[in-house]
Scaffold this active site. Structure first.
Site, short mmCIF file in Angstrom:
data_model
loop_
_atom_site.label_atom_id
_atom_site.label_comp_id
_atom_site.label_asym_id
_atom_site.label_seq_id
_atom_site.Cartn_x
_atom_site.Cartn_y
_atom_site.Cartn_z
N GLU A 11 0.75 -1.25 -0.10
CA GLU A 11 0.16 -0.12 0.06
C GLU A 11 1.04 1.39 0.07
O GLU A 11 1.83 1.21 0.72
CB GLU A 11 -0.73 0.01 1.22
CG GLU A 11 -1.69 1.11 1.45
CD GLU A 11 -2.71 1.45 0.23
OE1 GLU A 11 -3.57 0.81 -0.13
OE2 GLU A 11 -2.71 2.62 -0.23
N ASP A 57 -8.12 1.54 -7.61
CA ASP A 57 -8.62 2.80 -8.01
C ASP A 57 -9.18 2.92 -9.45
O ASP A 57 -8.20 2.46 -10.26
CB ASP A 57 -7.73 3.90 -7.74
CG ASP A 57 -7.15 4.03 -6.29
OD1 ASP A 57 -8.23 3.99 -5.49
OD2 ASP A 57 -5.93 4.16 -6.08
N PHE A 88 -15.73 -0.02 0.56
CA PHE A 88 -15.75 0.28 -0.77
C PHE A 88 -16.94 -0.40 -1.35
O PHE A 88 -17.76 -0.10 -2.31
CB PHE A 88 -14.37 -0.08 -1.64
CG PHE A 88 -13.34 1.17 -1.35
CD1 PHE A 88 -13.17 2.22 -2.12
CD2 PHE A 88 -12.41 0.79 -0.33
CE1 PHE A 88 -12.79 3.21 -1.88
CE2 PHE A 88 -11.30 1.78 -0.17
CZ PHE A 88 -11.59 3.10 -0.92
N GLU A 89 -16.98 -1.80 -0.97
CA GLU A 89 -17.62 -2.70 -1.85
C GLU A 89 -19.09 -2.43 -0.86
O GLU A 89 -20.33 -2.22 -1.83
CB GLU A 89 -17.52 -4.27 -1.44
CG GLU A 89 -18.57 -5.21 -1.99
CD GLU A 89 -18.10 -6.51 -1.70
OE1 GLU A 89 -17.01 -7.02 -1.32
OE2 GLU A 89 -18.82 -7.19 -2.70
N THR A 108 -15.78 -4.76 2.51
CA THR A 108 -15.13 -3.65 2.78
C THR A 108 -15.84 -2.23 2.55
O THR A 108 -16.84 -2.40 1.96
CB THR A 108 -13.61 -3.16 1.98
OG1 THR A 108 -13.95 -3.08 0.77
CG2 THR A 108 -12.76 -4.52 2.25
#
Ligand SMILES: C[S@@+](CC[C@H](N)C(=O)[O-])C[C@H]1O[C@@H](n2cnc3c(N)ncnc32)[C@H](O)[C@@H]1O
Length: 257
Positions: free
Chosen positions: A97, A147, A238-239, A236
C-alpha cells in the site's frame, strides 16, 4: 513524504494519487510504537514509493519462516489481509500500500489481533512486483477495488493493464491464483480482457456469470469470465458503498498456467 510520492518514476504514470499522509494522533502513536516491527524497511531509489532493484523479499529474514505467500496489492486499511491472516495462520501475507494512514490502520489491526504472519510494504505495487518478489514466489496475488480512474483521460493510470498482467503472472507460482474485484464495469471488462490476453494465465470461469449485485446493471458482454465472489474477500467500505448505490461487483480469478 507527501511531496515526492510520484517524483522520480521517470515521470512515468502511477496508479495512485498524492494524498495527505498525516496520521491522527492515536494512529500516529500506534505507528510510532509498532511500525518498525511490521513494515519492511525497503531501500529506495529516486522516489519514496520506489524499491531499489536487487532488494528481494526473503521469507526467512522478513517473516521468520518460509511459508506460502499471499500478496495483497492496494490493501487500504487492511481488512482483507487481516481476515486472511487470521483464517490462514500457516500462510505469510504481504500487504502492499502507498497510503500511510491505511498502513497504520493495518498495523493497529495486527497488534489488536496479535498476528505474526503479516508484513507491510509502503511502495508502488509495480515496483514491489518487479524488484521485491522473485519469479514464482507468490501463491496468490489479490487486487481488490483498485482505483478505477474512471475518466477516459485517466485510464492510462489504471493499475491493471497488460504490463501488469505479465508482471503479476510471472510472480505467481505454478498453479498460483490472481484474484481481483472491482465495482466499475468497464474496468472489470478491461481487467478480464487484458488478463485473458496474458499467455501464462488461464481463466477457469470462462463462461460463468456470477457478479453479485443487481442483474439489470449487467450487459451481454459482461456475461462471461467472471468468478463467484471469493469467500475469503471481506466486505469493505468500498464494496458496501458500491452495492448501496446499485453497482455490480465483479470478481476475477486467474490461474498461473
Ligand atoms: C479504492 S482503494 C481499495 C482498498 C482496499 N483494497 C479495499 O477494498 O478496501 C485502492 C487502494 O489502492 C492503493 N493503491 C493504488 N495504487 C497503488 C499502487 N500502485 N501500489 C500500492 N497501492 C496502491 C491506494 O492507495 C488505495 O488505498
Amino acid at each position: 513524504m507527501k511531496g515526492d510520492l510520484t517524483e522520480g518514476f521517470q515521470r512515468g504514470t502511477v496508479s495512485f494519487a498524492r494524498r495527505d499522509d498525516r496520521l491522527r494522533p492515536r494512529l500516529q502513536r500506534t505507528w510510532d510504537a509498532h511500525h518498525e516491527m511490521w513494515v519492511l524497511d525497503v531501500p529506495r531509489v529516486q522516489a519514496s514509493m520506489s524499491v531499489a532493484p536487487g532488494y528481494l523479499l526473503d521469507a526467512g529474514r522478513d517473516f521468520g519462516r518460509v511459508a506460502p505467500l499471499v500478496v495483497e496489492i492496494g490493501s487500504g486499511t487492511g481488512d482483507a489481509v487481516i481476515q486472511g491472516a487470521q483464517a490462514r495462520p500457516g500462510t505469510n501475507f504481504l500487504a502492499v500500500e502507498v497510503y500511510r494512514p491505511g498502513l497504520a490502520a493495518t498495523v493497529a489491526k495486527i497488534v489488536r489481533h496479535d498476528l505474526s504472519n503479516v508484513r507491510l510494504v509502503q511502495a508502488d505495487a509495480v515496483q514491489v512486483l518487479r524488484h521485491m518478489l522473485g519469479r514464482g514466489s507468490a501463491a496468490e496475488i489479490w487486487v481488490f477495488f483498485a482505483d478505477p480512474w474512471h475518466k477516459n483521460r485517466h485510464h492510462k493510470r489504471r493499475l491493471v493493464n497488460s504490463g501488469f498482467a505479465d508482471l503479476a503472472a510471472s510472480r505467481l507460482a505454478q498453479g498460483g491464483t490472481l484474484r481481483l474485484a472491482t465495482d466499475w464495469a468497464d474496468y472489470a471488462r478491461q481487467m478480464r480482457d487484458v488478463l485473458a490476453a496474458c499467455g501464462s494465465l488461464t481463466n477457469p470461469h470462462g463462461s460463468d456469470l456470477t457478479p453479485c449485485g443487481p442483474a439489470e446493471s449487467t450487459v451481454a458482454d459482461m456475461q462471461s469470465g467472471f468468478a463467484p465472489r471469493f469467500e475469503g474477500r471481506v466486505m469493505t467500505r468500498f464494496e458496501h458503498k458500491a452495492l448501496e448505490v446499485g453497482r455490480t461487483v465483479y470478481d476475477l480469478e486467474l490461474r498461473r498456467a
